[in-house]
Design a protein around this motif. Structure first.
Motif, PDB file in Angstrom:
ATOM      1  N   TYR A  51      68.581  16.769  71.814  1.00 24.67           N
ATOM      2  CA  TYR A  51      67.829  16.495  73.045  1.00 24.67           C
ATOM      3  C   TYR A  51      66.853  15.337  72.824  1.00 24.67           C
ATOM      4  O   TYR A  51      66.815  14.362  73.587  1.00 24.67           O
ATOM      5  CB  TYR A  51      67.058  17.744  73.512  1.00 24.67           C
ATOM      6  CG  TYR A  51      65.936  17.391  74.458  1.00 24.67           C
ATOM      7  CD1 TYR A  51      66.214  16.951  75.746  1.00 24.67           C
ATOM      8  CD2 TYR A  51      64.603  17.422  74.036  1.00 24.67           C
ATOM      9  CE1 TYR A  51      65.186  16.564  76.603  1.00 24.67           C
ATOM     10  CE2 TYR A  51      63.577  17.050  74.885  1.00 24.67           C
ATOM     11  CZ  TYR A  51      63.873  16.623  76.170  1.00 24.67           C
ATOM     12  OH  TYR A  51      62.870  16.239  77.009  1.00 24.67           O
ATOM     13  N   ASN A 102      69.818  23.324  86.941  1.00 26.55           N
ATOM     14  CA  ASN A 102      68.659  24.011  86.346  1.00 26.55           C
ATOM     15  C   ASN A 102      67.524  24.138  87.362  1.00 26.55           C
ATOM     16  O   ASN A 102      66.350  24.152  86.982  1.00 26.55           O
ATOM     17  CB  ASN A 102      68.173  23.237  85.106  1.00 26.55           C
ATOM     18  CG  ASN A 102      67.282  24.084  84.229  1.00 26.55           C
ATOM     19  OD1 ASN A 102      67.546  25.267  84.025  1.00 26.55           O
ATOM     20  ND2 ASN A 102      66.205  23.498  83.723  1.00 26.55           N
ATOM     21  N   SER A 103      67.871  24.229  88.625  1.00 23.78           N
ATOM     22  CA  SER A 103      66.814  24.264  89.649  1.00 23.78           C
ATOM     23  C   SER A 103      67.382  24.851  90.933  1.00 23.78           C
ATOM     24  O   SER A 103      68.579  25.098  91.037  1.00 23.78           O
ATOM     25  CB  SER A 103      66.292  22.851  89.899  1.00 23.78           C
ATOM     26  OG  SER A 103      67.370  21.980  90.189  1.00 23.78           O
ATOM     27  N   LYS A 132      67.192  19.571  79.065  1.00 21.04           N
ATOM     28  CA  LYS A 132      65.950  19.459  78.287  1.00 21.04           C
ATOM     29  C   LYS A 132      65.688  20.577  77.278  1.00 21.04           C
ATOM     30  O   LYS A 132      64.627  20.598  76.663  1.00 21.04           O
ATOM     31  CB  LYS A 132      64.761  19.396  79.250  1.00 21.04           C
ATOM     32  CG  LYS A 132      64.573  20.677  80.046  1.00 21.04           C
ATOM     33  CD  LYS A 132      63.195  20.791  80.677  1.00 21.04           C
ATOM     34  CE  LYS A 132      63.037  22.104  81.400  1.00 21.04           C
ATOM     35  NZ  LYS A 132      61.716  22.325  81.949  1.00 21.04           N
ATOM     36  N   ASP A 185      69.927  15.760  92.854  1.00 16.91           N
ATOM     37  CA  ASP A 185      69.843  16.809  91.829  1.00 16.91           C
ATOM     38  C   ASP A 185      71.102  17.641  91.919  1.00 16.91           C
ATOM     39  O   ASP A 185      71.540  17.983  93.022  1.00 16.91           O
ATOM     40  CB  ASP A 185      68.590  17.682  92.065  1.00 16.91           C
ATOM     41  CG  ASP A 185      68.193  18.460  90.823  1.00 16.91           C
ATOM     42  OD1 ASP A 185      69.035  19.213  90.306  1.00 16.91           O
ATOM     43  OD2 ASP A 185      67.044  18.317  90.381  1.00 16.91           O
TER      44      ASP A 185
HETATM   45  P1  NAD Z   1      64.068  20.520  84.953  1.00 10.98           P
HETATM   46  O1  NAD Z   1      65.268  21.048  84.261  1.00 10.98           O
HETATM   47  O2  NAD Z   1      63.204  21.450  85.697  1.00 10.98           O
HETATM   48  O3  NAD Z   1      64.493  19.320  85.937  1.00 10.98           O
HETATM   49  C1  NAD Z   1      65.531  18.438  85.634  1.00 10.98           C
HETATM   50  C2  NAD Z   1      66.472  18.436  86.827  1.00 10.98           C
HETATM   51  O4  NAD Z   1      67.531  17.496  86.611  1.00 10.98           O
HETATM   52  C3  NAD Z   1      67.118  19.786  87.083  1.00 10.98           C
HETATM   53  O5  NAD Z   1      66.900  20.156  88.414  1.00 10.98           O
HETATM   54  C4  NAD Z   1      68.594  19.541  86.785  1.00 10.98           C
HETATM   55  O6  NAD Z   1      69.430  20.363  87.574  1.00 10.98           O
HETATM   56  C5  NAD Z   1      68.728  18.056  87.091  1.00 10.98           C
HETATM   57  N1  NAD Z   1      69.830  17.371  86.421  1.00 10.98           N
HETATM   58  C6  NAD Z   1      70.115  17.377  85.099  1.00 10.98           C
HETATM   59  N2  NAD Z   1      71.183  16.596  84.858  1.00 10.98           N
HETATM   60  C7  NAD Z   1      71.593  16.089  86.051  1.00 10.98           C
HETATM   61  C8  NAD Z   1      72.634  15.215  86.451  1.00 10.98           C
HETATM   62  N3  NAD Z   1      73.508  14.711  85.570  1.00 10.98           N
HETATM   63  N4  NAD Z   1      72.735  14.899  87.754  1.00 10.98           N
HETATM   64  C9  NAD Z   1      71.870  15.392  88.659  1.00 10.98           C
HETATM   65  N5  NAD Z   1      70.871  16.229  88.341  1.00 10.98           N
HETATM   66  C10 NAD Z   1      70.724  16.568  87.049  1.00 10.98           C
HETATM   67  O7  NAD Z   1      63.222  19.738  83.843  1.00 10.98           O
HETATM   68  P2  NAD Z   1      61.743  19.177  83.944  1.00 10.98           P
HETATM   69  O8  NAD Z   1      60.868  20.026  83.105  1.00 10.98           O
HETATM   70  O9  NAD Z   1      61.386  18.917  85.346  1.00 10.98           O
HETATM   71  O10 NAD Z   1      61.937  17.812  83.158  1.00 10.98           O
HETATM   72  C11 NAD Z   1      62.168  16.594  83.853  1.00 10.98           C
HETATM   73  C12 NAD Z   1      62.376  15.492  82.826  1.00 10.98           C
HETATM   74  O11 NAD Z   1      61.236  15.414  81.994  1.00 10.98           O
HETATM   75  C13 NAD Z   1      63.580  15.740  81.898  1.00 10.98           C
HETATM   76  O12 NAD Z   1      64.213  14.508  81.664  1.00 10.98           O
HETATM   77  C14 NAD Z   1      62.928  16.251  80.638  1.00 10.98           C
HETATM   78  O13 NAD Z   1      63.710  15.950  79.498  1.00 10.98           O
HETATM   79  C15 NAD Z   1      61.619  15.497  80.638  1.00 10.98           C
HETATM   80  N6  NAD Z   1      60.541  16.182  79.895  1.00 10.98           N
HETATM   81  C16 NAD Z   1      60.187  17.450  80.224  1.00 10.98           C
HETATM   82  C17 NAD Z   1      59.178  18.109  79.508  1.00 10.98           C
HETATM   83  C18 NAD Z   1      58.802  19.521  79.819  1.00 10.98           C
HETATM   84  O14 NAD Z   1      58.225  20.189  78.935  1.00 10.98           O
HETATM   85  N7  NAD Z   1      59.065  20.037  81.006  1.00 10.98           N
HETATM   86  C19 NAD Z   1      58.530  17.437  78.463  1.00 10.98           C
HETATM   87  C20 NAD Z   1      58.886  16.119  78.177  1.00 10.98           C
HETATM   88  C21 NAD Z   1      59.904  15.496  78.906  1.00 10.98           C
END
Ligand code: NAD
Ligand code: WQD
Length: 340
Positions: free
Chosen positions: A149, A35-36, A84, A31
């Motif tokens: 997105y 965003n975390s 996202k 990660d």
């Molecule tokens: P989140 O942002 O909490 O987690 C995603 C993580 O990926 C983050 O920690 C971010 O820092 C990391 N990241 C992003 N790009 C990166 C890269 N190039 N290299 C390394 N790390 C990277 O989001 P989430 O809510 O946990 O969502 C996880 C997945 O589920 C995403 O792909 C999102 O599109 C999908 N999703 C989420 C939801 C929702 O409502 N939370 C709904 C449908 C789909």
């Protein structure tokens, strides 16, 4: 299995990591922490009593990814990493296409080089677009999303389907989450959006804890029971369990790539969710009705039958549990995770 979980410090990834550990798997996280916070992974470690190696780098760094694959000999990859935020993606489309597509290409290339044949991908109900009949069914075509997105999810699903068809033995589960909410029942991990939240549950939780003054209800004139938008909210622990079931199912899959809805099959309105949260936190939450948010559909919910029949998975937690767990997390961590 030894599993690479990309985005494992994020909301879905952290809960999924914990579930996998509790079921005897080993998890390694990559990660970039854009965003975390690191604390999410540390709390997963303390909840599970297990070690979770966290590698902080951008997945597009193919050299580091290759070194990691060479060292770890993964049995499977769960690819949750991605940008996202729907509105942000409209303002910065190239960042979203670049990050989400290129990081997926990098993961696929490393999997091919190191002969890893199991992949679970975080897709989204957003791929159904505005015109899919309800409840949403996996075979709906054409997939089309209304934001850059969402388009990254449509495009990545296509890429994964084509690559799985071409590469002998590769199996891919495309998990289309509906609206994940809630938190682990311990209150130790949960959703911690950076900046101003856009999604309904984090906004309600921040109103409840006093970080925001009021909820804005985006439209009360939809053709729904109470006029407010209806969505299929699903507990994040149910989503996490969906990953475990998908992973266990991959080797038995006949088709190289297959989509599964992760939803409950029921829709809840904005005002119903608000009322459930008031029951959870024990006090009324102020709101104003404001005009509709552009791009919102009146209602959306899943047909979860395929996941039930083929994965043996179904959502078990209801709206009250989702709100109670969100409130436990938010009230115990009013400012989210600590910086480190
Ligand atoms: P989140 O942002 O909490 O987690 C995603 C993580 O990926 C983050 O920690 C971010 O820092 C990391 N990241 C992003 N790009 C990166 C890269 N190039 N290299 C390394 N790390 C990277 O989001 P989430 O809510 O946990 O969502 C996880 C997945 O589920 C995403 O792909 C999102 O599109 C999908 N999703 C989420 C939801 C929702 O409502 N939370 C709904 C449908 C789909
Ligand atoms: C839910 C309902 C709003 C905020 C989004 C993405 C989707 C997926 C899940 C990633 C709607 C209303 C909201 C507020 C409100 N994510 N609302 N006041 O739009 O269904 O889905 O997250 O893949 O792609 O689009 O979720 O939580 O933003 O909205 O009244 O302050 O709450 O109008 O009816 P949405 P949401």
């Amino acid at each position: 299995m030894r599993i690479l979980l990309t985005g494992g410090a994020g909301y879905i990834g952290s809960h999924t990591t914990l579930t996998l550990l509790e079921h005897g798997h080993d998890v390694v996280v990559v990660d970039d922490l854009l965003n975390s916070k690191r604390a999410a992974v540390e709390r997963v470690e303390s909840l599970s009593g297990r070690t979770v190696p966290l590698h902080v780098f951008d997945l597009r760094d193919e050299t580091r990814l290759d070194q990691l694959f060479a060292r770890e000999r993964f049995d499977a990859v769960i690819h949750c990493a991605g940008l996202k935020a729907v509105g942000d993606s409209v303002a910065r489309p190239l960042d979203y296409y670049g990050n989400n597509l290129d990081s997926t290409f990098a993961v696929l290339a490393a999997m091919a080089r190191h002969d890893v044949r199991r992949l679970v991908f975080s897709s989204s109900a957003t791929v159904y677009g505005e015109n899919a009949p309800l409840p949403c069914q996996e075979d709906h075509r054409p997939l089309s999303a209304t934001s850059p997105y969402g388009q990254t999810k449509v495009m990545i699903e296509q890429v994964l389907t084509d690559v799985a068809s071409a590469r002998d033995g590769l199996r891919v589960a495309l998990l289309r989450y509906f609206n994940p909410v809630g938190a682990h029942p311990s209150g130790r991990i949960g959703e911690d959006p950076q900046g101003v939240p856009n999604n309904l549950m984090p906004v309600i939780a921040r109103v409840a804890v006093g970080r925001l003054d009021r909820l804005q209800v985006f439209g009360a004139d939809y053709p729904t029971a109470d006029g407010t938008g209806e969505r299929d909210y699903i507990h994040v622990m149910d989503v996490a369990m969906g990953h475990l079931r998908a992973l266990e199912h991959l080797d038995a899959m006949v088709q190289p790539a297959r989509a599964f809805n992760l939803g409950t099959g029921t829709a809840t309105s904005v005002l119903q969710l608000l009322a459930a949260f008031e029951r959870a936190c024990g006090h009324p939450l102020p709101y104003d009705v404001v005009p509709r948010r552009p791009g919102d559909v009146p209602a959306n919910w899943a047909d979860p039958a395929r996941a039930q029949q083929e994965l043996g998975w179904r959502a078990t937690r209801g709206i009250d549990e989702m709100c109670a767990d969100t409130w436990r997390w938010q009230s115990q961590n009013p400012s989210g995770y600590p910086e480190r």
